[in-house]
Design a protein around this motif. Structure first.
Motif, mmCIF file in Angstrom:
data_model
loop_
_atom_site.group_PDB
_atom_site.id
_atom_site.type_symbol
_atom_site.label_atom_id
_atom_site.label_comp_id
_atom_site.label_asym_id
_atom_site.label_seq_id
_atom_site.Cartn_x
_atom_site.Cartn_y
_atom_site.Cartn_z
ATOM 1 N N PRO A 1 -14.330 -22.894 130.252
ATOM 2 C CA PRO A 1 -14.556 -21.824 131.296
ATOM 3 C C PRO A 1 -13.224 -21.211 131.689
ATOM 4 N N PHE A 2 -12.254 -21.790 131.195
ATOM 5 C CA PHE A 2 -10.867 -20.965 131.615
ATOM 6 C C PHE A 2 -10.589 -19.966 130.832
ATOM 7 N N GLY A 3 -11.041 -19.644 129.660
ATOM 8 C CA GLY A 3 -10.933 -18.324 129.030
ATOM 9 C C GLY A 3 -9.580 -17.987 128.643
ATOM 10 N N PHE A 4 -8.770 -16.955 129.130
ATOM 11 C CA PHE A 4 -7.566 -16.434 128.889
ATOM 12 C C PHE A 4 -6.487 -17.595 129.462
ATOM 13 N N TRP A 5 -6.880 -18.236 130.420
ATOM 14 C CA TRP A 5 -5.935 -19.322 130.900
ATOM 15 C C TRP A 5 -6.193 -20.843 130.131
ATOM 16 N N ALA A 6 -7.082 -20.736 129.288
ATOM 17 C CA ALA A 6 -7.322 -22.128 128.468
ATOM 18 C C ALA A 6 -5.941 -22.761 127.910
ATOM 19 N N PRO A 7 -5.131 -21.832 126.920
ATOM 20 C CA PRO A 7 -4.009 -22.409 126.533
ATOM 21 C C PRO A 7 -2.923 -23.002 127.658
ATOM 22 N N LEU A 8 -2.980 -22.265 128.888
ATOM 23 C CA LEU A 8 -2.044 -22.779 129.958
ATOM 24 C C LEU A 8 -2.504 -24.300 130.128
ATOM 25 N N VAL A 9 -3.891 -24.395 130.594
ATOM 26 C CA VAL A 9 -4.355 -25.480 130.938
ATOM 27 C C VAL A 9 -4.371 -26.697 130.041
ATOM 28 N N PHE A 10 -4.312 -26.320 128.606
ATOM 29 C CA PHE A 10 -4.021 -27.196 127.418
ATOM 30 C C PHE A 10 -2.694 -27.874 127.619
ATOM 31 N N THR A 11 -1.694 -26.644 127.757
ATOM 32 C CA THR A 11 -0.374 -27.033 127.793
ATOM 33 C C THR A 11 0.118 -28.098 129.022
ATOM 34 N N VAL A 12 -0.661 -27.922 130.062
ATOM 35 C CA VAL A 12 -0.616 -28.703 131.309
ATOM 36 C C VAL A 12 -1.028 -30.126 130.851
ATOM 37 N N ILE A 13 -2.180 -29.942 130.284
ATOM 38 C CA ILE A 13 -2.759 -31.505 129.773
ATOM 39 C C ILE A 13 -1.735 -32.239 128.824
ATOM 40 N N GLN A 14 -1.087 -31.732 127.878
ATOM 41 C CA GLN A 14 -0.196 -32.117 127.131
ATOM 42 C C GLN A 14 0.992 -32.822 127.698
ATOM 43 N N ALA A 15 1.655 -31.937 128.861
ATOM 44 C CA ALA A 15 2.630 -32.473 129.577
ATOM 45 C C ALA A 15 2.117 -33.794 130.309
ATOM 46 N N VAL A 16 0.906 -33.728 131.100
ATOM 47 C CA VAL A 16 0.561 -34.746 131.838
ATOM 48 C C VAL A 16 0.206 -35.985 130.816
ATOM 49 N N GLN A 17 -0.221 -35.958 129.500
ATOM 50 C CA GLN A 17 -0.359 -36.975 128.762
ATOM 51 C C GLN A 17 0.847 -37.901 128.186
ATOM 52 N N VAL A 18 2.114 -37.160 128.459
ATOM 53 C CA VAL A 18 3.606 -37.737 128.074
ATOM 54 C C VAL A 18 3.696 -38.499 129.401
ATOM 55 N N VAL A 19 3.672 -37.722 130.581
ATOM 56 C CA VAL A 19 4.384 -38.446 131.854
ATOM 57 C C VAL A 19 3.457 -39.639 132.394
ATOM 58 N N VAL A 20 1.924 -39.643 131.955
ATOM 59 C CA VAL A 20 1.085 -40.569 132.095
ATOM 60 C C VAL A 20 0.660 -41.217 130.894
ATOM 61 N N GLY B 1 -1.692 -23.634 117.929
ATOM 62 C CA GLY B 1 -2.245 -25.066 118.388
ATOM 63 C C GLY B 1 -0.853 -25.839 118.333
ATOM 64 N N PHE B 2 0.187 -25.511 117.515
ATOM 65 C CA PHE B 2 1.232 -26.163 117.445
ATOM 66 C C PHE B 2 2.117 -25.981 118.440
ATOM 67 N N VAL B 3 2.090 -24.486 118.848
ATOM 68 C CA VAL B 3 3.002 -23.796 119.852
ATOM 69 C C VAL B 3 2.589 -24.765 121.142
ATOM 70 N N TYR B 4 1.600 -24.735 121.500
ATOM 71 C CA TYR B 4 1.021 -25.162 122.789
ATOM 72 C C TYR B 4 1.321 -26.683 122.967
ATOM 73 N N ASN B 5 0.975 -27.394 121.640
ATOM 74 C CA ASN B 5 1.467 -28.779 121.787
ATOM 75 C C ASN B 5 2.761 -29.197 121.841
ATOM 76 N N TYR B 6 3.706 -28.315 121.330
ATOM 77 C CA TYR B 6 5.282 -28.548 121.322
ATOM 78 C C TYR B 6 5.787 -28.057 122.814
ATOM 79 N N VAL B 7 5.230 -27.138 123.109
ATOM 80 C CA VAL B 7 5.754 -26.653 124.650
ATOM 81 C C VAL B 7 5.136 -27.815 125.638
ATOM 82 N N GLY B 8 3.926 -28.087 125.718
ATOM 83 C CA GLY B 8 3.460 -29.218 126.757
ATOM 84 C C GLY B 8 4.236 -30.568 126.454
#
Length: 199
Positions: free
Chosen positions: A49-68, A89-96
């Motif tokens: 449902p996030f459409g264009f913003w899905a990569p950003l949301v996914f990057t945030v999820i990746q950041a959260v899974q390190v902090v928590v 996919g690699f880029v978003y994983n890496y940045v997050g």
């Protein structure tokens, strides 16, 4: 006046940190209830449902899974390459993951051992906290561990925050050592998943 200004800044930083951590914990609770951290399909349904913003949301999820660190990072790494392709996919994983690693380091720097011991398991803390007595040797051990894909990165980032390691050195190690481990881990999971699908 400077002391008052400094105390106000510290207060606002503590409030912002508390709100940020609370938000992450609420998101983790929601994610655990909906299964987005344990199922690639559930994560895909969550992101759609996030459409264009899905990569950003996914990057945030990746950041959260390190902090928590109670969130299994393997599912999100696999989801990244499945949903966005091997390159993006690699880029978003890496940045997050890099953002989350820096946040974990800074939280440990600011709040010290009590925070780290409350976040990671006692067994893991006892096992790896021995590295803290190594002085400069810790930097080399940390860099080597971050380079390999199966090291407990979240714990190590928190432990690094308990040392005298500078932010600059930490960021340099993460930016240079992380790409190889994320690529190996993500591609390994991708190959495993595609092999299973062909069976």
């Amino acid at each position: 006046m400077e002391a008052v200004s400094g105390s106000k800044t510290t207060l606002w930083m503590n409030i912002a940190t508390a709100l940020g951590v609370t938000g992450m914990l609420l998101f983790v609770f929601y994610g655990c209830k909906t299964g987005i951290f344990s199922s690639r399909e559930a994560m895909e349904a969550f992101l759609r449902p996030f459409g264009f913003w899905a990569p950003l949301v996914f990057t945030v999820i990746q950041a959260v899974q390190v902090v928590v660190p109670i969130i299994p990072g393997g599912v999100s790494c696999l989801a990244g390459v499945v949903l966005f392709g091997s390159v993006w996919g690699f880029v978003y994983n890496y940045v997050g993951i890099c953002i989350g690693s820096l946040l974990a380091f800074l939280l440990a720097k600011r709040y010290g051992r009590p925070l780290v011991q409350s976040i990671v398991s006692e067994r893991a803390y006892t096992k790896y906290s021995k590295w803290l007595d190594g002085g400069k040797k810790f930097d080399w051990l940390f860099a080597a561990a971050i380079f390999f894909p199966f090291a407990p990165d979240d714990l190590l980032c928190y432990l690094a925050g308990l040392t005298k390691m500078s932010v600059k050195r930490f960021v340099t190690i993460i930016l240079l050592a992380k790409p190889a481990s994320i690529a190996l881990y993500s591609m390994g999971l991708w190959m495993f998943a595609t092999t299973l699908l062909k069976m």
